[in-house]
Design an enzyme around this catalytic site. Structure first.
Site, PDB file in Angstrom:
ATOM      1  N   ARG A  85      58.947  51.902  14.807  1.00 53.61           N
ATOM      2  CA  ARG A  85      58.184  52.134  16.036  1.00 53.61           C
ATOM      3  C   ARG A  85      56.925  52.926  15.709  1.00 53.61           C
ATOM      4  NH1 ARG A  85      63.521  52.082  17.371  1.00 53.61           N
ATOM      5  NH2 ARG A  85      64.162  51.342  19.431  1.00 53.61           N
ATOM      6  N   HIS A  88      57.808  57.502  18.141  1.00 50.74           N
ATOM      7  CA  HIS A  88      59.257  57.601  18.404  1.00 50.74           C
ATOM      8  C   HIS A  88      60.071  56.812  17.374  1.00 50.74           C
ATOM      9  CE1 HIS A  88      58.840  59.482  22.479  1.00 50.74           C
ATOM     10  NE2 HIS A  88      57.705  58.823  22.476  1.00 50.74           N
ATOM     11  N   ARG A 148      68.420  56.212  24.190  1.00 48.32           N
ATOM     12  CA  ARG A 148      67.919  56.565  22.861  1.00 48.32           C
ATOM     13  C   ARG A 148      67.056  57.828  22.950  1.00 48.32           C
ATOM     14  NH1 ARG A 148      63.421  55.469  19.556  1.00 48.32           N
ATOM     15  NH2 ARG A 148      63.930  55.461  17.337  1.00 48.32           N
ATOM     16  N   ASN A 173      60.526  61.601  28.532  1.00 45.25           N
ATOM     17  CA  ASN A 173      60.508  62.608  27.475  1.00 45.25           C
ATOM     18  C   ASN A 173      61.278  63.839  27.927  1.00 45.25           C
ATOM     19  OD1 ASN A 173      58.948  61.234  25.569  1.00 45.25           O
ATOM     20  ND2 ASN A 173      57.024  62.096  26.302  1.00 45.25           N
ATOM     21  N   PHE A 193      45.523  57.169  24.304  1.00 47.51           N
ATOM     22  CA  PHE A 193      46.795  57.253  23.573  1.00 47.51           C
ATOM     23  C   PHE A 193      46.644  56.971  22.072  1.00 47.51           C
ATOM     24  CE2 PHE A 193      51.146  55.762  22.421  1.00 47.51           C
ATOM     25  CZ  PHE A 193      51.826  56.935  22.686  1.00 47.51           C
ATOM     26  N   HIS A 250      60.993  49.439  27.880  1.00 48.88           N
ATOM     27  CA  HIS A 250      59.689  49.109  28.462  1.00 48.88           C
ATOM     28  C   HIS A 250      59.614  49.712  29.859  1.00 48.88           C
ATOM     29  CE1 HIS A 250      56.165  47.265  29.829  1.00 48.88           C
ATOM     30  NE2 HIS A 250      56.547  46.014  29.995  1.00 48.88           N
ATOM     31  N   ARG A 267      50.691  52.012  29.886  1.00 50.02           N
ATOM     32  CA  ARG A 267      51.992  51.829  29.225  1.00 50.02           C
ATOM     33  C   ARG A 267      52.569  50.457  29.580  1.00 50.02           C
ATOM     34  NH1 ARG A 267      55.995  56.692  30.346  1.00 50.02           N
ATOM     35  NH2 ARG A 267      57.113  55.816  28.577  1.00 50.02           N
ATOM     36  N   TYR A 322      54.274  48.313  25.881  1.00 54.60           N
ATOM     37  CA  TYR A 322      55.656  48.243  25.384  1.00 54.60           C
ATOM     38  C   TYR A 322      56.091  46.844  24.967  1.00 54.60           C
ATOM     39  CZ  TYR A 322      56.152  53.169  26.319  1.00 54.60           C
ATOM     40  OH  TYR A 322      55.991  54.527  26.274  1.00 54.60           O
ATOM     41  N   ARG A 366      57.038  44.445  16.251  1.00 57.46           N
ATOM     42  CA  ARG A 366      58.164  45.209  15.688  1.00 57.46           C
ATOM     43  C   ARG A 366      59.401  44.333  15.548  1.00 57.46           C
ATOM     44  NH1 ARG A 366      62.283  48.803  17.031  1.00 57.46           N
ATOM     45  NH2 ARG A 366      62.253  48.317  19.259  1.00 57.46           N
TER      46      ARG A 366
HETATM   47 FE1  HDD Z   1      55.501  55.688  24.902  1.00 57.29          FE
HETATM   48  C1  HDD Z   1      57.744  54.385  22.714  1.00 57.29           C
HETATM   49  C2  HDD Z   1      57.911  57.820  26.106  1.00 57.29           C
HETATM   50  C3  HDD Z   1      53.131  57.298  26.809  1.00 57.29           C
HETATM   51  C4  HDD Z   1      53.249  53.384  23.989  1.00 57.29           C
HETATM   52  N1  HDD Z   1      57.440  56.037  24.491  1.00 57.29           N
HETATM   53  C5  HDD Z   1      58.197  55.386  23.546  1.00 57.29           C
HETATM   54  C6  HDD Z   1      59.526  55.914  23.547  1.00 57.29           C
HETATM   55  C7  HDD Z   1      59.573  56.882  24.500  1.00 57.29           C
HETATM   56  C8  HDD Z   1      58.265  56.958  25.093  1.00 57.29           C
HETATM   57  C9  HDD Z   1      60.771  57.733  24.871  1.00 57.29           C
HETATM   58  C10 HDD Z   1      60.649  55.480  22.620  1.00 57.29           C
HETATM   59  C11 HDD Z   1      61.476  54.396  23.236  1.00 57.29           C
HETATM   60  C12 HDD Z   1      62.629  54.040  22.318  1.00 57.29           C
HETATM   61  O1  HDD Z   1      63.494  54.906  22.135  1.00 57.29           O
HETATM   62  O2  HDD Z   1      62.610  52.945  21.793  1.00 57.29           O
HETATM   63  N2  HDD Z   1      55.505  57.285  26.145  1.00 57.29           N
HETATM   64  C13 HDD Z   1      56.630  57.958  26.586  1.00 57.29           C
HETATM   65  C14 HDD Z   1      56.235  58.863  27.652  1.00 57.29           C
HETATM   66  C15 HDD Z   1      54.897  58.730  27.836  1.00 57.29           C
HETATM   67  C16 HDD Z   1      54.438  57.725  26.897  1.00 57.29           C
HETATM   68  C17 HDD Z   1      57.199  59.760  28.407  1.00 57.29           C
HETATM   69  C18 HDD Z   1      53.990  59.407  28.806  1.00 57.29           C
HETATM   70  C19 HDD Z   1      54.363  59.838  29.959  1.00 57.29           C
HETATM   71  N3  HDD Z   1      53.548  55.409  25.293  1.00 57.29           N
HETATM   72  C20 HDD Z   1      52.762  56.156  26.134  1.00 57.29           C
HETATM   73  C21 HDD Z   1      51.451  55.545  26.245  1.00 57.29           C
HETATM   74  C22 HDD Z   1      51.482  54.414  25.458  1.00 57.29           C
HETATM   75  C23 HDD Z   1      52.808  54.361  24.865  1.00 57.29           C
HETATM   76  C24 HDD Z   1      50.308  56.060  27.095  1.00 57.29           C
HETATM   77  C25 HDD Z   1      50.420  53.387  25.182  1.00 57.29           C
HETATM   78  C26 HDD Z   1      49.397  53.133  25.923  1.00 57.29           C
HETATM   79  N4  HDD Z   1      55.480  54.204  23.523  1.00 57.29           N
HETATM   80  C27 HDD Z   1      54.445  53.345  23.365  1.00 57.29           C
HETATM   81  C28 HDD Z   1      54.752  52.224  22.379  1.00 57.29           C
HETATM   82  C29 HDD Z   1      56.224  52.550  21.974  1.00 57.29           C
HETATM   83  C30 HDD Z   1      56.507  53.809  22.752  1.00 57.29           C
HETATM   84  C31 HDD Z   1      53.746  52.057  21.289  1.00 57.29           C
HETATM   85  C32 HDD Z   1      56.517  52.648  20.485  1.00 57.29           C
HETATM   86  C33 HDD Z   1      57.795  51.898  20.266  1.00 57.29           C
HETATM   87  C34 HDD Z   1      58.051  51.231  21.512  1.00 57.29           C
HETATM   88  O3  HDD Z   1      57.082  51.550  22.415  1.00 57.29           O
HETATM   89  O4  HDD Z   1      58.962  50.475  21.749  1.00 57.29           O
HETATM   90  O5  HDD Z   1      54.643  50.984  22.998  1.00 57.29           O
END
Ligand code: HDD
Length: 723
Positions: free
Chosen positions: A73, A76, A113, A149, A162, A340, A359, A363, A370
């Protein structure tokens, strides 16, 4: 290892069963089912000759191995997960029509998770970092993912930033240093130019970023969402997870030690708790705001850098989440699960929070690379428990065998199937929010107060918590090499609290910052007048909020707390077993640590099993320490340098320590113990976390109360323990 608990089952885990494989009692085969006769040697032209291309068994084995890894990822990457169930306490129908929030008898399967954000897959669990708290509800109306979170706010207000945030915090790109740490120049460079991060930085620099356990942290949906009821009436909602064990953290020095002694600390803790049947539990909380009150607050509900103080809108606890089953296979479940924020169900909807909106794109997009293609929803852990019917077809690794000729809509040849679902059949209908606006790249002025809630958070902390924030900032900025970044950061801190800024400035030996010269926000468009983008200062409606301090958390239980008993041959069996039994009766996990592995012999020659030796144990892996009596045992423990270090370190990290009066000489060999007070009353024990007694029952009773306090942070002040 604790004994394996009976594995709980639910509709989702039953759905996974046909996909599981169990080799016990079976012959080994190729992936195509041919039984393998020799898994030790490749096929060769002669015993000492070259391997033959014909060897389909070797080729298959090596090829599969060569392709075992997938991209981690992007954030995370490091995480652990578990199965469980969610039940609502009573119907929430007046606010939402979501099926899983209607009926207390309905048990909804979940997969949860937890993760750190910045580190890669193999990094330490105890990094100073935000923790992810992602919950997939397998509801009867499809999957609902609450991807949150352990902190209720975020660093940035718009998803556009981001990638910048993540590039800044990840290891620096030239040398890939440091791993899983924000204490470096690029992170603080970015943060010091982005004052909207000030509130989140207060949370990140607080002990919230060093949880004692995933089981002892809160979770937050962060954004404001919407609930929608049967009458299509909407309200705003913020989601919370409240851990039933309370919210507890470790000390920073301890965290760094744990990272070396057991980088899997949180993963192991979650796994062991579930295996032993001590199932982790959280209550789902909601803060509900009627639509009419949208503009009632002195912050914007769409701004993800703001929380709604619980004093303004109380958190209603509406249901319980219980994690009761570990995954069978880490890769298949924990690694391949795809969360997602856009996975919602009827009765829940989004708001226009610009971070949330971005977001919604990210996702699915990230899973495509991935997990390798558009069919990741067919991976068993990602499938809903309800059937899936639509006209999407084919693609990489398609599993579903869609029957018939029709894969388009409208159609007559398939009888119009699959049908669209009307509202009464549970079809998802977006809240018909009226939007009448110009297309514009910009940010609402209602997002421009960056400091009032940062102040609120800092003011709400106990003295020990405030000191930890000062220490954390002094550490992090102390690791920053570029002096201008330190100075800019101090400018931002001075907007939060002058005393905080002065204390950090003192540690860094730079001048105490005055209110900084404008601009302090460097995030604005080209051609803009920077003055138009500077933070506004407002007086928040609250000066402090109890819910923001961990000092006010529940401290009524020692369930799953780990207690070390330091003993050796000749231990007084009663003094050991009575206290051990009392702690275990309260749910504590007690381990005997001795000079050697195996067992120790008590003074009356009973074998007592040993869990760890001083070589394999470390005080940072325990919550409390007990020294039983017995002349020879006490003499051996006193002579053991590692045991004395163990005690000094436990004291330094503010843990409860108890000793049989016969073991006082061991305490006397430490740096912290001076002399026995006249009496160990409940008051002094609960203040100091130290108890010595020859009455095992009294000792156990006070010790349990002391361990439940978690830590005795007042001890930090003297800082005289060279552990
Ligand atoms: Fe995110 C993963 C939580 C903002 C893009 N995010 C991811 C995971 C968590 C969060 C818990 C792990 C999920 C798992 O266990 O597979 N993210 C947050 C929170 C945010 C946040 C609480 C703000 C309030 N995230 C955020 C933004 C973006 C992303 C603004 C993109 C514009 N996040 C992602 C991602 C991930 C991710 C790149 C990486 C792996 C995945 O999604 O599956 O899409």
């Amino acid at each position: 290892m604790p004994e394996k608990s009976p594995q709980a089952e639910n509709e989702k885990t039953n759905n996974l069963k046909p996909h599981t494989e169990e080799a016990s009692g079976q012959f080994m085969t190729t992936n195509h089912g041919v039984k393998i006769n020799d898994d030790q040697n490749s096929l060769k032209a002669g015993e000492r000759g070259p391997t033959l291309l014909e060897d389909f068994i070797l080729r298959e084995k090596i090829t599969h191995f060569d392709h075992e890894r997938i991209p981690e990822r992007i954030v995370h990457a490091r995480g652990s997960a578990a199965h469980g169930v969610f039940k609502v306490y009573e119907s929430m129908s007046s606010f939402t029509k979501a099926h899983f929030l209607q009926d207390p008898s309905v048990e909804t399967p979940v997969f949860v998770r937890f993760s750190t954000v910045a580190g890669s897959r193999g990094s330490t669990d105890l990094a100073r970092d935000v923790r992810g708290f992602a919950v997939k509800f397998y509801t009867q109306e499809g999957n609902f993912d609450l991807v949150g979170n352990n902190m209720p706010v975020f660093f940035i207000q718009d998803a556009m930033k981001f990638p910048d945030l993540v590039h800044a915090v990840k290891p620096e790109p030239d040398n890939e240093i440091p791993q899983a740490a924000s204490a470096h120049d690029t992170f603080w460079d970015f943060i010091s130019l982005m004052p909207e991060s000030a509130h989140m930085i207060m949370w990140l620099m607080s002990d919230r970023s060093l949880p004692r356990s995933y089981r002892m942290m809160e979770g937050f949906g962060v954004h404001t969402f919407r609930f929608v009821n049967e009458n299509n009436e909407a309200c705003f909602v913020k989601f919370h997870w409240k851990p039933l064990l309370g919210v507890h953290s470790v000390a920073w020095d301890e965290a760094q030690n744990i990272s070396g002694k057991d980088p899997d600390y949180h993963r192991r803790d979650l796994w062991e708790a579930i295996e032993s049947g001590a199932f982790p539990e959280w209550e789902l909380g909601v803060q509900i705001v009627p639509e009419a009150d949208e503009h009632k607050f002195d912050f914007d509900l769409l701004d993800p850098t703001k929380l709604i103080p619980e004093e303004l809108v109380p958190v209603q606890r509406i249901g319980k989440l219980t994690l009761n089953r570990n995954p069978d296979n880490f890769f298949a479940e924990t690694e391949q699960v795809a969360f997602h924020i856009g996975h919602i169900v009827p009765g829940i909807d989004f708001t226009n929070d610009p971070l949330l909106q971005g977001r919604l794109f990210s996702y699915t997009d990230t899973q495509l690379i991935r997990l390798g293609g558009p069919n990741f929803h067919e991976i068993p852990i990602n499938r809903p428990v309800v059937d899936v019917h639509n006209n999407q077809r084919d693609g990489h690794m398609r599993q579903t065998i869609n029957k018939g000729k029709v894969s388009y809509n409208p159609n007559s040849m398939g009888g119009g199937c699959p049908f669209q679902a009307g509202a009464k059949d549970g079809g998802f209908i977006s809240v018909p929010e009226r939007v009448d606006a110009h297309k514009i790249r910009g940010r609402s002025k209602s997002f421009f107060d960056h400091f009032s809630q940062a102040k609120l958070f800092f003011n709400s902390q106990s003295l020990a918590e405030q000191n930890h924030i000062i220490d954390a900032l002094s550490f992090e900025l102390g690791k920053v090499q570029t002096v201008a970044i330190r100075e800019r950061m101090l400018g931002i801190l001075s907007m939060v609290d002058k005393g905080l800024a002065a204390a950090v400035a003192y540690a860094l030996r730079v001048p105490v910052p005055q209110t900084p010269e404008q601009p302090i926000n460097h995030s604005f468009p080209a051609d803009a007048d920077p003055a138009d983008y500077q933070p506004i200062e407002i007086e928040g409606s609250l000066t402090s909020s109890e819910a923001l301090s961990m000092a006010n958390t529940i401290k009524d239980s020692i369930k799953t707390r780990k207690i070390a008993i330091l003993a050796a041959d000749g231990v007084d069996e009663n003094s050991l077993q009575a206290v051990k039994a009392a702690l275990e009766a309260e749910g504590g996990v007690v381990e005997v640590i001795a000079p050697r592995q195996g067992y120790i012999l008590s003074a009356n020659d009973t074998e007592i099993p040993v869990h760890q030796s001083f070589l394999t144990a470390a005080s940072v892996l325990y919550d409390a320490v007990y020294l039983p009596g017995g002349t020879n045992s006490v003499a051996s423990v006193e002579a053991e340098a590692d045991a004395i270090h163990f005690l000094n370190e436990a004291f330094k990290h503010c843990k409860a320590i108890a000793a049989d009066e016969g073991a006082v000489q061991v305490l006397e060999a430490t740096y912290f113990f001076k002399k026995l007070p006249d009496e160990f009353s409940e008051d002094t024990v609960l203040k100091e976390g130290l108890i010595v007694s020859n009455d095992s029952a009294k000792l156990a009773d006070l010790f349990v109360k002391a361990i439940a306090q978690h830590r005795f942070w007042d001890r930090e002040k003297p800082r005289k323990v060279p552990a």
